[in-house]
Design an enzyme around this catalytic site. Structure first.
Site, mmCIF file in Angstrom:
data_model
loop_
_atom_site.group_PDB
_atom_site.id
_atom_site.type_symbol
_atom_site.label_atom_id
_atom_site.label_comp_id
_atom_site.label_asym_id
_atom_site.label_seq_id
_atom_site.Cartn_x
_atom_site.Cartn_y
_atom_site.Cartn_z
ATOM 1 N N LYS A 91 0.869 -1.188 0.000
ATOM 2 C CA LYS A 91 0.000 0.000 0.000
ATOM 3 C C LYS A 91 0.898 1.229 0.000
ATOM 4 O O LYS A 91 1.962 1.223 0.629
ATOM 5 C CB LYS A 91 -0.865 0.016 1.272
ATOM 6 C CG LYS A 91 -2.084 0.901 1.179
ATOM 7 C CD LYS A 91 -3.272 0.147 0.637
ATOM 8 C CE LYS A 91 -4.500 1.012 0.540
ATOM 9 N NZ LYS A 91 -5.661 0.262 0.075
ATOM 10 N N GLY A 195 -24.241 3.756 3.185
ATOM 11 C CA GLY A 195 -23.223 4.243 2.241
ATOM 12 C C GLY A 195 -23.615 3.904 0.817
ATOM 13 O O GLY A 195 -23.523 2.754 0.401
ATOM 14 N N GLY A 197 -22.289 5.009 -2.128
ATOM 15 C CA GLY A 197 -21.299 5.544 -3.056
ATOM 16 C C GLY A 197 -21.108 4.624 -4.245
ATOM 17 O O GLY A 197 -22.055 3.986 -4.729
ATOM 18 N N VAL A 199 -19.725 1.712 -4.624
ATOM 19 C CA VAL A 199 -20.076 0.301 -4.440
ATOM 20 C C VAL A 199 -21.500 0.162 -3.907
ATOM 21 O O VAL A 199 -22.311 -0.589 -4.466
ATOM 22 C CB VAL A 199 -19.080 -0.404 -3.485
ATOM 23 C CG1 VAL A 199 -19.459 -1.872 -3.306
ATOM 24 C CG2 VAL A 199 -17.656 -0.291 -4.019
HETATM 25 N N1 LIG Z 1 -14.463 0.996 -4.769
HETATM 26 C C1 LIG Z 1 -14.005 -0.222 -4.657
HETATM 27 O O1 LIG Z 1 -13.821 -0.934 -5.660
HETATM 28 C C2 LIG Z 1 -13.727 -0.800 -3.294
HETATM 29 C C3 LIG Z 1 -12.974 -1.975 -3.204
HETATM 30 C C4 LIG Z 1 -12.751 -2.536 -1.936
HETATM 31 C C5 LIG Z 1 -13.231 -1.902 -0.808
HETATM 32 N N2 LIG Z 1 -13.937 -0.735 -0.923
HETATM 33 C C6 LIG Z 1 -14.422 -0.113 0.310
HETATM 34 O O2 LIG Z 1 -15.835 0.008 0.244
HETATM 35 C C7 LIG Z 1 -16.260 1.204 0.886
HETATM 36 C C8 LIG Z 1 -17.046 2.058 -0.104
HETATM 37 O O3 LIG Z 1 -16.214 2.324 -1.222
HETATM 38 P P1 LIG Z 1 -16.728 3.271 -2.402
HETATM 39 O O4 LIG Z 1 -15.724 3.144 -3.493
HETATM 40 O O5 LIG Z 1 -18.162 2.999 -2.655
HETATM 41 O O6 LIG Z 1 -16.543 4.675 -1.706
HETATM 42 P P2 LIG Z 1 -17.371 6.027 -2.023
HETATM 43 O O7 LIG Z 1 -16.567 7.119 -1.419
HETATM 44 O O8 LIG Z 1 -17.762 6.096 -3.453
HETATM 45 O O9 LIG Z 1 -18.733 5.802 -1.186
HETATM 46 C C9 LIG Z 1 -18.783 5.808 0.198
HETATM 47 C C10 LIG Z 1 -20.117 6.403 0.575
HETATM 48 O O10 LIG Z 1 -20.290 6.245 1.985
HETATM 49 C C11 LIG Z 1 -20.826 7.459 2.486
HETATM 50 N N3 LIG Z 1 -20.514 7.531 3.921
HETATM 51 C C12 LIG Z 1 -19.363 7.918 4.511
HETATM 52 N N4 LIG Z 1 -19.467 7.835 5.842
HETATM 53 C C13 LIG Z 1 -20.714 7.371 6.091
HETATM 54 C C14 LIG Z 1 -21.436 7.088 7.292
HETATM 55 N N5 LIG Z 1 -20.878 7.258 8.504
HETATM 56 N N6 LIG Z 1 -22.691 6.629 7.190
HETATM 57 C C15 LIG Z 1 -23.272 6.466 5.970
HETATM 58 N N7 LIG Z 1 -22.647 6.733 4.804
HETATM 59 C C16 LIG Z 1 -21.381 7.175 4.876
HETATM 60 C C17 LIG Z 1 -20.198 8.546 1.641
HETATM 61 O O11 LIG Z 1 -20.958 9.749 1.672
HETATM 62 C C18 LIG Z 1 -20.211 7.895 0.257
HETATM 63 O O12 LIG Z 1 -21.405 8.151 -0.456
HETATM 64 C C19 LIG Z 1 -14.981 1.874 1.409
HETATM 65 O O13 LIG Z 1 -14.766 1.461 2.731
HETATM 66 C C20 LIG Z 1 -13.905 1.302 0.507
HETATM 67 O O14 LIG Z 1 -12.638 1.316 1.130
HETATM 68 C C21 LIG Z 1 -14.200 -0.182 -2.129
#
Ligand SMILES: NC(=O)c1ccc[n+]([C@@H]2O[C@H](COP(=O)([O-])OP(=O)(O)OC[C@H]3O[C@@H](n4cnc5c(N)ncnc54)[C@H](O)[C@@H]3O)[C@@H](O)[C@H]2O)c1
Length: 361
Positions: A91, A195, A197, A199
């Protein structure tokens, strides 16, 4: 523009002191263009070149960024191993001092510096996008090193891994339903997604299409639009975990499963995309004691690394990638069976599974 490094002689070292160290190589450098502290942590290359994203984030002190890189790179070793990849764990973390917002030019400088740091490791580590970076910024890293993946699709790269991550979480949800309710059918099941976002939003769509009843939340109230489009119930973010439902699906930030949240959950199982869901390591025991089945996050959300690894190969095959992502559900089912058979937590079972590949190489 060169930024002043945040180094002081009174550096608080507690974050580093608390970090576990068993890393093959950790490179800490000051970017010659950006002036930012850049840490590239290679935890393990036992299974192959380390793969893990580049995080660019505000931390109180540069040692906090280093500590984060140590923790996250070790987690990547387990994630990549559990995903069945011939990839080690690494990382990179770029420290932005608190209160500083980088301009586009400063971000570009930071990415060029990161590329130089990665190039100096002679192929031990490959980076990708993570929190605070993007496919577009990975294209800047690629100006300095070939050891980067997830570039924008229109630049010949693999692009955004969120589709694959969401597909892996969906497969894990079906496996969890089978273990809990004896059926993989989610029609009529009540799921709470926290959340919406990259995913969580995709997951909300695929689960709605499969007939699930959704309650959703996000701290970003703009996401209410998606809830309305999917006819999902909306609940305040701080109440979502206590909704009476079948499954809780954390897809926001890490640490969502605090001791209080675990006490207040009203579901049979927890399975979601968020990284590092357990605020404390003993959260796995607390969940098990409450009879809540937890699908370990680093297994559930492995679709992204599977996609980045396979899609960046010259002979990438979309069907083969989809099958590997789908198989995350089988891994989750194996972990549930192992945990029950050995009377251990699902976290212990997942760690054993990941470690077993590392010791047999
Ligand atoms: N994007 C990927 O391919 C991927 C891969 C592995 C792990 N992840 C993990 O999955 C999670 C989501 O990833 P993502 O890419 O969708 O991120 P993102 O930033 O697109 O979405 C995260 C969402 O969560 C919301 N959020 C933040 N804090 C919150 C809370 N306390 N309560 C409710 N909602 C909240 C944010 O406003 C945002 O809309 C993260 O923890 C990330 O590390 C993502």
């Amino acid at each position: 523009m060169i930024m002043q490094p945040s180094t002081t002689l009174e550096a608080p070292v507690s974050a580093i002191e608390n970090a576990e160290f068993g890393h093959e190589n950790v490179l800490i450098s000051t970017g010659k263009r950006s002036g930012l502290v850049i840490c590239v942590a290679v935890h393990s290359t036992v299974l192959g070149q380390a793969l893990g994203g580049a995080r660019m984030w505000n931390y109180p002190h540069w040692t906090d960024a280093v500590a984060d890189s140590l923790r996250l790179s070790a987690a990547m070793t387990l994630k990549n191993s559990a995903a069945g990849l011939n990839r080690g764990g690494g990382k990179s973390v770029i420290h932005i001092p608190l209160g500083v917002v980088l301009t586009g030019e400063q971000k570009r400088d930071a990415m060029l510096d990161l590329g130089d740091a990665i190039e100096s490791l002679n192929g031990a580590y490959m980076t990708a996008e993570d929190v605070g970076t993007s496919a577009e910024l990975m294209a800047v890293v690629a100006e300095r090193t070939e050891h980067v993946c997830g570039l924008p699709a229109d630049q010949g790269g693999a692009g955004e891994p969120a589709d694959a991550t969401a597909a892996g979480v969906h497969a894990s949800i079906l496996a969890t339903c089978e273990a809990l309710f004896g059926t993989r059918d989610v029609a009529g099941r009540h799921l709470v997604i926290s959340g919406l976002g990259q995913v969580g939003g995709r997951l909300a769509r695929s689960l709605t299409a499969a007939g699930a009843v959704l309650t959703v939340t996000d701290v970003n109230l703009d996401r209410k639009l998606l809830a309305a489009e999917l006819s999902a119930n909306w609940v305040d973010a701080d109440e979502a975990h206590s909704v009476i439902a079948d499954l809780y699906v954390p897809c926001g930030m890490g640490g969502a499963l605090s001791p209080r949240v675990i006490r207040e959950l009203n579901v049979s199982g927890v399975v979601g995309a968020a990284n590092n869901q357990l605020a404390q390591h003993d959260g796995a025991e607390a969940l098990a004691e409450r009879g809540i089945l937890w699908a370990p996050d680093f297994v559930v959300n492995g679709g992204g690394v599977i996609y980045l690894d396979m899609a960046s190969a010259p002979d990438a095959d979309a069907d083969a990638i989809a099958q590997r992502v789908e198989a995350i559900g089988d891994t989750v089912a194996t972990i549930f069976r192992d945990a029950a058979a050995l009377s251990i937590t699902t976290l212990d079972a997942a760690e054993r599974l990941a470690q077993s590949r590392l010791v047999t190489v």
